[in-house]
Design an enzyme around this catalytic site. Structure first.
Site, PDB file in Angstrom:
ATOM      1  N   HIS A  79      -0.089  13.149  -8.530  1.00  0.00           N
ATOM      2  CA  HIS A  79      -1.005  12.439  -9.434  1.00  0.00           C
ATOM      3  C   HIS A  79      -2.073  13.406  -9.968  1.00  0.00           C
ATOM      4  CE1 HIS A  79       0.076   8.845  -6.706  1.00  0.00           C
ATOM      5  NE2 HIS A  79       0.609   8.571  -7.867  1.00  0.00           N
ATOM      6  N   ARG A  90       8.808  11.876 -13.143  1.00  0.00           N
ATOM      7  CA  ARG A  90       9.195  12.859 -12.122  1.00  0.00           C
ATOM      8  C   ARG A  90      10.667  13.247 -12.229  1.00  0.00           C
ATOM      9  NH1 ARG A  90       7.324   9.230  -7.397  1.00  0.00           N
ATOM     10  NH2 ARG A  90       7.998   7.802  -9.017  1.00  0.00           N
ATOM     11  N   SER A 117       3.866   8.366  -3.002  1.00  0.00           N
ATOM     12  CA  SER A 117       2.893   7.998  -1.974  1.00  0.00           C
ATOM     13  C   SER A 117       3.613   7.521  -0.706  1.00  0.00           C
ATOM     14  CB  SER A 117       1.971   6.900  -2.497  1.00  0.00           C
ATOM     15  OG  SER A 117       1.286   7.357  -3.639  1.00  0.00           O
ATOM     16  N   LYS A 153       0.774  -6.575  -3.019  1.00  0.00           N
ATOM     17  CA  LYS A 153       1.406  -5.340  -2.534  1.00  0.00           C
ATOM     18  C   LYS A 153       0.775  -4.951  -1.193  1.00  0.00           C
ATOM     19  CE  LYS A 153       3.147  -0.916  -4.216  1.00  0.00           C
ATOM     20  NZ  LYS A 153       3.199   0.065  -5.295  1.00  0.00           N
TER      21      LYS A 153
HETATM   22  N1  COA Z   1       3.330  12.289  -8.607  1.00  0.00           N
HETATM   23  C1  COA Z   1       3.627  11.754  -7.430  1.00  0.00           C
HETATM   24  N2  COA Z   1       3.947  10.476  -7.252  1.00  0.00           N
HETATM   25  C2  COA Z   1       3.956   9.689  -8.328  1.00  0.00           C
HETATM   26  C3  COA Z   1       3.668  10.180  -9.602  1.00  0.00           C
HETATM   27  C4  COA Z   1       3.348  11.548  -9.721  1.00  0.00           C
HETATM   28  N3  COA Z   1       3.072  12.106 -10.889  1.00  0.00           N
HETATM   29  N4  COA Z   1       3.774   9.176 -10.474  1.00  0.00           N
HETATM   30  C5  COA Z   1       4.121   8.099  -9.778  1.00  0.00           C
HETATM   31  N5  COA Z   1       4.234   8.405  -8.481  1.00  0.00           N
HETATM   32  C6  COA Z   1       4.635   7.508  -7.390  1.00  0.00           C
HETATM   33  C7  COA Z   1       3.502   6.727  -6.819  1.00  0.00           C
HETATM   34  O1  COA Z   1       2.890   7.411  -5.763  1.00  0.00           O
HETATM   35  C8  COA Z   1       4.190   5.487  -6.349  1.00  0.00           C
HETATM   36  O2  COA Z   1       4.786   5.728  -5.102  1.00  0.00           O
HETATM   37  P1  COA Z   1       5.105   4.545  -4.092  1.00  0.00           P
HETATM   38  O3  COA Z   1       6.021   3.597  -4.793  1.00  0.00           O
HETATM   39  O4  COA Z   1       5.730   5.280  -2.984  1.00  0.00           O
HETATM   40  O5  COA Z   1       3.778   3.942  -3.749  1.00  0.00           O
HETATM   41  C9  COA Z   1       5.320   5.293  -7.325  1.00  0.00           C
HETATM   42  O6  COA Z   1       5.537   6.555  -7.901  1.00  0.00           O
HETATM   43  C10 COA Z   1       5.001   4.267  -8.347  1.00  0.00           C
HETATM   44  O7  COA Z   1       3.955   4.764  -9.131  1.00  0.00           O
HETATM   45  P2  COA Z   1       2.672   4.064  -9.673  1.00  0.00           P
HETATM   46  O8  COA Z   1       2.161   4.985 -10.702  1.00  0.00           O
HETATM   47  O9  COA Z   1       1.705   3.682  -8.625  1.00  0.00           O
HETATM   48  O10 COA Z   1       3.279   2.856 -10.378  1.00  0.00           O
HETATM   49  P3  COA Z   1       3.364   1.398  -9.960  1.00  0.00           P
HETATM   50  O11 COA Z   1       4.737   1.058 -10.325  1.00  0.00           O
HETATM   51  O12 COA Z   1       2.888   1.085  -8.623  1.00  0.00           O
HETATM   52  O13 COA Z   1       2.298   0.771 -10.968  1.00  0.00           O
HETATM   53  C11 COA Z   1       1.351   0.160 -13.075  1.00  0.00           C
HETATM   54  C12 COA Z   1       2.379   0.954 -12.313  1.00  0.00           C
HETATM   55  C13 COA Z   1       0.065  -0.008 -12.313  1.00  0.00           C
HETATM   56  C14 COA Z   1       1.085   0.974 -14.324  1.00  0.00           C
HETATM   57  C15 COA Z   1       2.006  -1.167 -13.473  1.00  0.00           C
HETATM   58  O14 COA Z   1       2.503  -1.814 -12.324  1.00  0.00           O
HETATM   59  C16 COA Z   1       1.037  -2.091 -14.174  1.00  0.00           C
HETATM   60  O15 COA Z   1       0.595  -1.832 -15.256  1.00  0.00           O
HETATM   61  N6  COA Z   1       0.713  -3.219 -13.544  1.00  0.00           N
HETATM   62  C17 COA Z   1      -0.188  -4.205 -14.101  1.00  0.00           C
HETATM   63  C18 COA Z   1       0.529  -5.484 -14.482  1.00  0.00           C
HETATM   64  C19 COA Z   1       1.189  -5.338 -15.814  1.00  0.00           C
HETATM   65  O16 COA Z   1       0.582  -5.086 -16.828  1.00  0.00           O
HETATM   66  N7  COA Z   1       2.512  -5.536 -15.796  1.00  0.00           N
HETATM   67  C20 COA Z   1       3.300  -5.446 -16.988  1.00  0.00           C
HETATM   68  C21 COA Z   1       3.794  -4.060 -17.196  1.00  0.00           C
HETATM   69  S1  COA Z   1       5.351  -4.185 -17.967  1.00  0.00           S
END
Ligand code: COA
Length: 161
Positions: A16, A89, A127, A40
């Site tokens: 990140h 990634r 993560s 979550k």
């Molecule tokens: N380096 C390392 N790890 C990374 C990374 C990077 N550059 N980018 C993403 N990751 C990992 C995260 O650590 C996370 O790992 P985990 O699943 O083991 O916890 C995983 O990839 C998912 O990444 P994250 O960026 O946290 O995405 P998410 O899927 O949890 O959340 C949001 C994405 C918050 C943008 C999305 O869920 C959201 O907008 N939610 C709000 C509700 C909404 O609007 N929904 C409609 C969207 S269609």
């Protein structure tokens, strides 16, 4: 231009940070937005994640850290921002990210999602992987900041008490 970098950040990793540092160089301002998703099951509370990210990023003047609940498009609108950053990634991220970006654009046609390729050394990182390795006492010092490593170790020790 101001951009939003949203995510769960449970916890923030060097992957990140790589994305945030690169954005901070390219854009006027980066808002790191932590999703507050009560359904979550997270290791760190939103407040703990916020505190950790604030400490890790304290040297950046153009990075703001915030939390949000609900839809990303509504949060972006409330901040007056129309550009979201996501890191890619590996190919496996693509389908999910495409789906999210298209849905967000369908909900708000002004919202654009920009993708940055992760640095190759972090393509394997997530993560969950960090937490898994830490749980079995593996080395995580090269994949998370020291302060995050300490926080994970403390959590795991507390959990086992
Ligand atoms: N380096 C390392 N790890 C990374 C990374 C990077 N550059 N980018 C993403 N990751 C990992 C995260 O650590 C996370 O790992 P985990 O699943 O083991 O916890 C995983 O990839 C998912 O990444 P994250 O960026 O946290 O995405 P998410 O899927 O949890 O959340 C949001 C994405 C918050 C943008 C999305 O869920 C959201 O907008 N939610 C709000 C509700 C909404 O609007 N929904 C409609 C969207 S269609």
């Amino acid at each position: 231009m101001t951009v939003i970098y949203p995510g769960s950040f449970d916890p923030i990793t060097n992957g990140h940070l790589d994305i945030i540092e690169r954005c901070a160089k390219k854009f006027d301002k980066v808002i790191v937005a932590i999703l507050n998703n009560p359904s979550k099951n997270t290791m760190f509370s939103v407040k703990e994640r916020l505190d950790l990210i604030e400490k890790v990023l304290e040297q950046y003047d153009n990075v703001e850290i915030d939390t949000f609940t609900g839809l990303l498009i509504d949060y972006a609108k409330s901040k007056g921002v129309s550009t979201v950053i996501r890191g890619l990634r590996a190919v496996s991220d693509f389908e999910y990210e495409l789906q999210m970006a298209l849905m967000n654009r369908k909900l708000d046609e002004e919202l654009e999602t920009l993708f940055l390729m992760s640095s190759s050394k972090y393509t394997f990182l997530s993560s969950s992987i960090v937490k898994e390795v830490a749980r079995f006492d593996g080395e995580i010092s090269n994949i998370v900041p020291k302060i995050v490593e300490d926080a994970i170790r403390k959590k795991l020790k507390g959990d086992n008490d």
